[in-house]
Scaffold this motif. Structure first.
Motif, PDB file in Angstrom:
ATOM      1  N   GLU A 145      34.168  29.966  41.407  1.00  0.00           N
ATOM      2  CA  GLU A 145      33.903  31.207  40.838  1.00  0.00           C
ATOM      3  C   GLU A 145      35.477  32.276  41.029  1.00  0.00           C
ATOM      4  O   GLU A 145      36.101  31.554  41.912  1.00  0.00           O
ATOM      5  N   GLU A 146      35.166  33.366  40.207  1.00  0.00           N
ATOM      6  CA  GLU A 146      36.291  34.009  40.484  1.00  0.00           C
ATOM      7  C   GLU A 146      35.666  35.652  40.919  1.00  0.00           C
ATOM      8  O   GLU A 146      34.705  36.121  40.283  1.00  0.00           O
ATOM      9  N   ILE A 147      36.052  36.207  41.904  1.00  0.00           N
ATOM     10  CA  ILE A 147      35.800  37.552  42.332  1.00  0.00           C
ATOM     11  C   ILE A 147      37.006  38.336  42.113  1.00  0.00           C
ATOM     12  O   ILE A 147      38.115  38.176  41.810  1.00  0.00           O
ATOM     13  N   PHE A 148      36.413  39.611  41.632  1.00  0.00           N
ATOM     14  CA  PHE A 148      37.804  40.562  41.284  1.00  0.00           C
ATOM     15  C   PHE A 148      37.460  42.035  41.817  1.00  0.00           C
ATOM     16  O   PHE A 148      36.192  42.399  42.104  1.00  0.00           O
ATOM     17  N   CYS A 149      38.355  42.859  41.738  1.00  0.00           N
ATOM     18  CA  CYS A 149      38.116  44.246  42.140  1.00  0.00           C
ATOM     19  C   CYS A 149      39.219  44.923  41.380  1.00  0.00           C
ATOM     20  O   CYS A 149      40.516  44.714  41.356  1.00  0.00           O
ATOM     21  N   ILE A 150      38.729  45.971  40.420  1.00  0.00           N
ATOM     22  CA  ILE A 150      39.539  46.844  39.778  1.00  0.00           C
ATOM     23  C   ILE A 150      39.380  48.176  40.340  1.00  0.00           C
ATOM     24  O   ILE A 150      38.248  48.793  40.409  1.00  0.00           O
ATOM     25  N   ILE A 151      40.697  48.953  40.377  1.00  0.00           N
ATOM     26  CA  ILE A 151      40.654  50.278  40.871  1.00  0.00           C
ATOM     27  C   ILE A 151      41.036  51.249  39.901  1.00  0.00           C
ATOM     28  O   ILE A 151      42.325  51.031  39.522  1.00  0.00           O
ATOM     29  N   ASN A 152      40.493  52.168  39.639  1.00  0.00           N
ATOM     30  CA  ASN A 152      40.668  53.243  38.404  1.00  0.00           C
ATOM     31  C   ASN A 152      41.307  52.358  37.341  1.00  0.00           C
ATOM     32  O   ASN A 152      42.628  52.725  36.725  1.00  0.00           O
ATOM     33  N   GLY A 153      40.602  51.214  36.847  1.00  0.00           N
ATOM     34  CA  GLY A 153      41.123  50.584  35.621  1.00  0.00           C
ATOM     35  C   GLY A 153      42.228  49.618  35.752  1.00  0.00           C
ATOM     36  O   GLY A 153      42.675  49.126  35.077  1.00  0.00           O
ATOM     37  N   LYS A 154      42.621  49.300  37.103  1.00  0.00           N
ATOM     38  CA  LYS A 154      43.757  48.504  37.325  1.00  0.00           C
ATOM     39  C   LYS A 154      43.357  47.469  38.080  1.00  0.00           C
ATOM     40  O   LYS A 154      42.864  47.552  39.244  1.00  0.00           O
ATOM     41  N   ASP A 155      43.735  46.054  37.804  1.00  0.00           N
ATOM     42  CA  ASP A 155      43.255  44.880  38.636  1.00  0.00           C
ATOM     43  C   ASP A 155      43.878  45.033  40.060  1.00  0.00           C
ATOM     44  O   ASP A 155      45.165  45.361  40.212  1.00  0.00           O
ATOM     45  N   GLN A 156      43.215  45.105  40.907  1.00  0.00           N
ATOM     46  CA  GLN A 156      43.659  45.154  42.369  1.00  0.00           C
ATOM     47  C   GLN A 156      43.441  43.882  43.240  1.00  0.00           C
ATOM     48  O   GLN A 156      44.478  43.298  43.920  1.00  0.00           O
ATOM     49  N   GLN A 157      42.530  42.966  42.912  1.00  0.00           N
ATOM     50  CA  GLN A 157      42.011  41.960  43.477  1.00  0.00           C
ATOM     51  C   GLN A 157      41.608  40.921  42.631  1.00  0.00           C
ATOM     52  O   GLN A 157      40.631  41.383  41.789  1.00  0.00           O
ATOM     53  N   ARG A 158      41.834  39.575  42.409  1.00  0.00           N
ATOM     54  CA  ARG A 158      41.450  38.502  41.567  1.00  0.00           C
ATOM     55  C   ARG A 158      41.474  37.394  42.099  1.00  0.00           C
ATOM     56  O   ARG A 158      42.889  37.049  42.386  1.00  0.00           O
ATOM     57  N   CYS A 159      40.469  36.471  42.482  1.00  0.00           N
ATOM     58  CA  CYS A 159      40.910  35.403  43.178  1.00  0.00           C
ATOM     59  C   CYS A 159      40.033  34.446  42.798  1.00  0.00           C
ATOM     60  O   CYS A 159      38.754  34.743  42.871  1.00  0.00           O
ATOM     61  N   ARG A 160      40.388  33.024  42.693  1.00  0.00           N
ATOM     62  CA  ARG A 160      39.048  31.949  42.688  1.00  0.00           C
ATOM     63  C   ARG A 160      38.495  31.611  44.269  1.00  0.00           C
ATOM     64  O   ARG A 160      39.507  31.789  45.043  1.00  0.00           O
ATOM     65  N   THR A 161      37.580  31.268  44.201  1.00  0.00           N
ATOM     66  CA  THR A 161      36.793  31.148  45.494  1.00  0.00           C
ATOM     67  C   THR A 161      37.235  29.809  46.142  1.00  0.00           C
ATOM     68  O   THR A 161      36.779  29.552  47.277  1.00  0.00           O
ATOM     69  N   ASP A 162      37.697  28.751  45.455  1.00  0.00           N
ATOM     70  CA  ASP A 162      38.131  27.481  45.832  1.00  0.00           C
ATOM     71  C   ASP A 162      39.099  27.598  46.760  1.00  0.00           C
ATOM     72  O   ASP A 162      39.353  26.460  47.713  1.00  0.00           O
ATOM     73  N   VAL A 163      39.859  28.673  47.016  1.00  0.00           N
ATOM     74  CA  VAL A 163      40.972  28.866  48.036  1.00  0.00           C
ATOM     75  C   VAL A 163      40.635  29.592  49.542  1.00  0.00           C
ATOM     76  O   VAL A 163      41.481  29.451  50.120  1.00  0.00           O
TER      77      VAL A 163
END
Ligand SMILES: CC(=O)CC(=O)C(=O)O
Ligand SMILES: [Mg+2]
Length: 219
Positions: A145-163
């Motif tokens: 799966e992919e988790i993500f975090c966007i702060i004030n509209g800008k991608d800050q964290q995005r990563c696949r969970t397989d790592v």
């Protein structure tokens, strides 16, 4: 059916007795903070007072000058788990969510220097904003799966969970040697790179791509 299967977010929040967190479970995050890659899961804990649900503001603990967000895939435990083997571990999972492991980084840095505990850095009131409950049936492989975090509209964290370094069965096997997990308890599986300072007014959106979106504001 196990207690936490198909339950609502508010129901699991009421049942939960603890939130077990895995630290340094993504190599890129361990390295961004200058930490060694762990040889076994590094665990710490938050209590249910840490939970926040959408609509509630994120507030830094008193005196904190460097509040960070850490987006993490969270596993919800469905039945009492003690000395669980890796091969049985996934049968103890009732569902998933995505959470923020809010961290007072300045308090944590101080604790690291003095060898003190992380309680005030990690387990302060409201330090665990959570998204909605995702039933287990909607995620066939939580390590794909992919988790993500966007702060004030800008991608800050995005990563696949397989790592992630230690997978979910390994974490459950290891944690339940020491700590009994109860229905509703959460395991936060660690954060990837991209943690940063957040300040009042920031809007933090996070989730699991295609499956969950949550939005919180820092007050
Ligand atoms: C260094 C940390 O804060 C550990 C942690 O919580 C993580 O997710 O990694
Ligand atoms: Mg974390």
């Amino acid at each position: 059916m196990a207690a936490a299967d198909n339950m609502s977010l508010s129901a699991f929040r009421q049942l939960a007795t603890k939130i077990v967190c895995v630290g340094r479970n993504y190599k890129d995050h361990a390295l961004e903070l200058g930490n060694a890659i762990p040889k076994k899961p590094m665990l710490f804990m938050k209590a249910p007072n840490a939970f926040l649900t959408e609509g509630e503001p994120i507030v830094a603990p008193p005196g904190c000058q460097n509040l960070h967000q850490e987006v993490e895939l969270a596993v919800i435990i469905s039945k009492t788990a003690k000395n669980v083997s890796k091969s049985d571990a996934m049968s103890y999972v009732g569902g998933y969510t995505v959470a923020l492991d809010m961290t007072a980084r300045d308090f944590q840095d101080e604790a690291k220097k003095t060898g003190g505990p992380w309680l005030l850095a990690k387990a302060f009131d409201g330090s665990c904003p959570v998204g909605n409950f995702i039933p287990k049936s909607e995620i066939s492989d939580p390590h794909n799966e992919e988790i993500f975090c966007i702060i004030n509209g800008k991608d800050q964290q995005r990563c696949r969970t397989d790592v992630m370094i230690f997978d979910i069965p390994t974490i459950i096997e290891y944690a339940t040697k020491f700590v009994t997990l109860q229905p509703g308890d959460l395991i936060l599986t660690g954060t990837p790179a991209g943690v940063t300072k957040v300040v009042p007014g920031d809007v933090i959106e996070f989730g699991l791509t295609g499956k969950l979106n949550a939005k919180f504001t820092v007050q």
